[in-house]
Write an enzyme that holds these catalytic residues in place. Structure first.
Site, PDB file in Angstrom:
ATOM      1  N   LYS A 204       2.380   0.891   0.212  1.00 48.71           N
ATOM      2  CA  LYS A 204       0.182   0.551   1.067  1.00 48.71           C
ATOM      3  C   LYS A 204      -0.073   1.704   0.537  1.00 48.71           C
ATOM      4  CE  LYS A 204      -1.240  -2.814   4.206  1.00 48.71           C
ATOM      5  NZ  LYS A 204      -0.840  -4.082   4.800  1.00 48.71           N
ATOM      6  N   LYS A 258      -1.167  -1.428  -3.520  1.00 49.87           N
ATOM      7  CA  LYS A 258      -2.001  -1.355  -2.449  1.00 49.87           C
ATOM      8  C   LYS A 258      -2.669  -0.131  -1.715  1.00 49.87           C
ATOM      9  CE  LYS A 258      -3.018  -5.197   1.097  1.00 49.87           C
ATOM     10  NZ  LYS A 258      -2.889  -5.806   2.295  1.00 49.87           N
TER      11      LYS A 258
HETATM   12  C1  PBG Z   1      -2.457  -6.142   6.576  1.00 47.20           C
HETATM   13  C2  PBG Z   1      -2.505  -6.804   5.539  1.00 47.20           C
HETATM   14  C3  PBG Z   1      -4.017  -6.282   5.049  1.00 47.20           C
HETATM   15  C4  PBG Z   1      -4.001  -6.871   3.777  1.00 47.20           C
HETATM   16  C5  PBG Z   1      -3.518  -7.450   3.691  1.00 47.20           C
HETATM   17  N1  PBG Z   1      -2.386  -7.770   5.072  1.00 47.20           N
HETATM   18  C6  PBG Z   1      -5.033  -5.352   5.759  1.00 47.20           C
HETATM   19  C7  PBG Z   1      -4.312  -3.870   6.930  1.00 47.20           C
HETATM   20  O1  PBG Z   1      -3.585  -3.716   6.828  1.00 47.20           O
HETATM   21  O2  PBG Z   1      -4.801  -3.876   7.941  1.00 47.20           O
HETATM   22  C8  PBG Z   1      -5.465  -6.653   3.335  1.00 47.20           C
HETATM   23  C9  PBG Z   1      -5.721  -7.375   2.124  1.00 47.20           C
HETATM   24  C10 PBG Z   1      -7.574  -7.110   1.707  1.00 47.20           C
HETATM   25  O3  PBG Z   1      -7.714  -6.186   1.842  1.00 47.20           O
HETATM   26  O4  PBG Z   1      -7.919  -8.202   0.634  1.00 47.20           O
HETATM   27  N2  PBG Z   1      -1.180  -6.892   7.071  1.00 47.20           N
END
Ligand code: PBG
Length: 334
Positions: A204, A258
């Site tokens: 991520k 991601k």
């Molecule tokens: C954080 C989390 C995020 C997303 C899903 N879980 C964002 C972040 O890390 O700030 C993003 C999902 C999206 O942008 O559609 N636990």
């Protein structure tokens, strides 16, 4: 790939032959996309209204547990195997350690119960992270301005246990703390939850494309600083393989990359290296970017959706998390 024969040259080779009509294009297609490849992320909230539109994500709504159960029914009817839950929590109950994340009667447990009651046969996945519950917007516990790794693991393992115990089929740690998969797997095993799957957000990246999501779950205004001390640097690719290797060795059943579209090179490497079910998340910013063009008439919605989702399949994805899931499933037919 080297071919065991000398490739023919023009005019004997005419690649257009295999494109000359719809039937032959279908016949030789190397990848397929079906509703079974889709996971639908649902933003849920603890407010009074059933559906509240998210301004930065046209077509996406914050749903009450009841509305989430309705959405799950719709997903099931469309052949979508799983929904993924993300909470927008009332700011008044946010605190430094994210107490709300481990409330067995909190919003996510309520939604799990509502969905499982309404549609027992759909997969339910939950996000394991503290950002939606903390007053600083970080995914872990913060002390003196630092996001603490090991202290966060206990909170995350408890959160995952509560989700699994309530009925979540898949817990998906998105926090990027080191060792979280192991901590979660140990907590699940210790409590007899042998069948709960862990789909880890293994690679991520710290990304601008999460902007609309943070708006949707209400963590944007809270966030102090950025997430670069735990989410990955987008300059890196080998590091993603090390992250994935760790998560698999700690007990992840499947892994995720991601964001999605800017990181398909990572998907390809992960899939080819590990051969475990590899997912990618077409995140909120990718959705918003496409919706903005579609709204302006600059992109054709249906074609753009199917083309991007095929890109994920081509890269090696077993499935894709996308806010376009119901729209795509309708386009594909069931
Ligand atoms: C954080 C989390 C995020 C997303 C899903 N879980 C964002 C972040 O890390 O700030 C993003 C999902 C999206 O942008 O559609 N636990």
């Amino acid at each position: 790939m080297t071919q065991p024969f000398a490739p023919a040259a023009f005019p004997y080779a005419r690649p257009r032959r295999l494109r000359s009509s719809p039937w032959v294009r279908r016949l030789v297609a190397e990848t397929t996309l079906t509703p079974a490849d889709l996971i639908w992320p649902l933003i849920v909230h603890d407010g009074a209204e059933d559906r509240v539109p998210v301004a930065s994500m046209p077509g996406v709504f914050r749903l009450s547990p009841r509305a989430a159960a309705e959405a799950a029914k719709e997903a099931h009817a469309l052949g979508i195997p799983m929904v993924a839950l993300f909470p927008n929590i009332d700011g008044a109950i946010k605190d430094a350690v994210g107490t709300g994340a481990t409330d067995p009667d909190g919003l996510i447990p309520d939604c799990i119960r509502a969905i499982k009651d309404a549609v027992p046969d759909i997969g339910v996945m939950t996000d394991v992270a503290l950002d939606c519950y903390t007053d600083h917007g970080h995914d872990g516990v913060v002390e003196d301005g630092r996001v603490l790794n090991d202290a966060s693991l206990e909170r995350l393992a408890e959160q995952a246990f509560i989700h699994a115990h309530t009925g979540a089929d898949v817990v998906a740690p998105s926090d990027m703390m080191d060792g979280r998969v192991q901590a979660i797997r140990e907590a699940l095993e210790a409590n007899g939850l042998h069948d709960t799957m862990i789909l880890s957000y293994a690679a991520k990246f710290a990304s601008a494309f999460y902007g609309p999501y943070r708006d949707a779950v209400g963590s944007a205004a809270m966030l102090v600083g950025d997430k670069k001390t735990y989410q990955m640097d987008y300059a890196n690719s080998d590091e993603a393989l090390r992250e994935v290797a760790m998560d698999i060795s700690e007990g992840a059943d499947a892994v995720m990359v991601k964001p999605g579209m800017p990181y398909l090179d990572i998907v390809r490497r992960v899939h080819e290296t590990f051969r475990v079910p590899t997912f990618a998340y077409q995140v909120s910013g990718e959705y918003a970017m496409m919706q903005a063009s579609i709204a302006n008439g600059w992109l054709d919605q249906d074609r753009a959706i199917l083309e991007t989702l095929h890109g994920f399949k081509r890269a090696g994805c077993a499935g894709v998390l996308t806010y376009f899931a119901p729209k795509a499933a309708r386009l594909l037919g069931t």
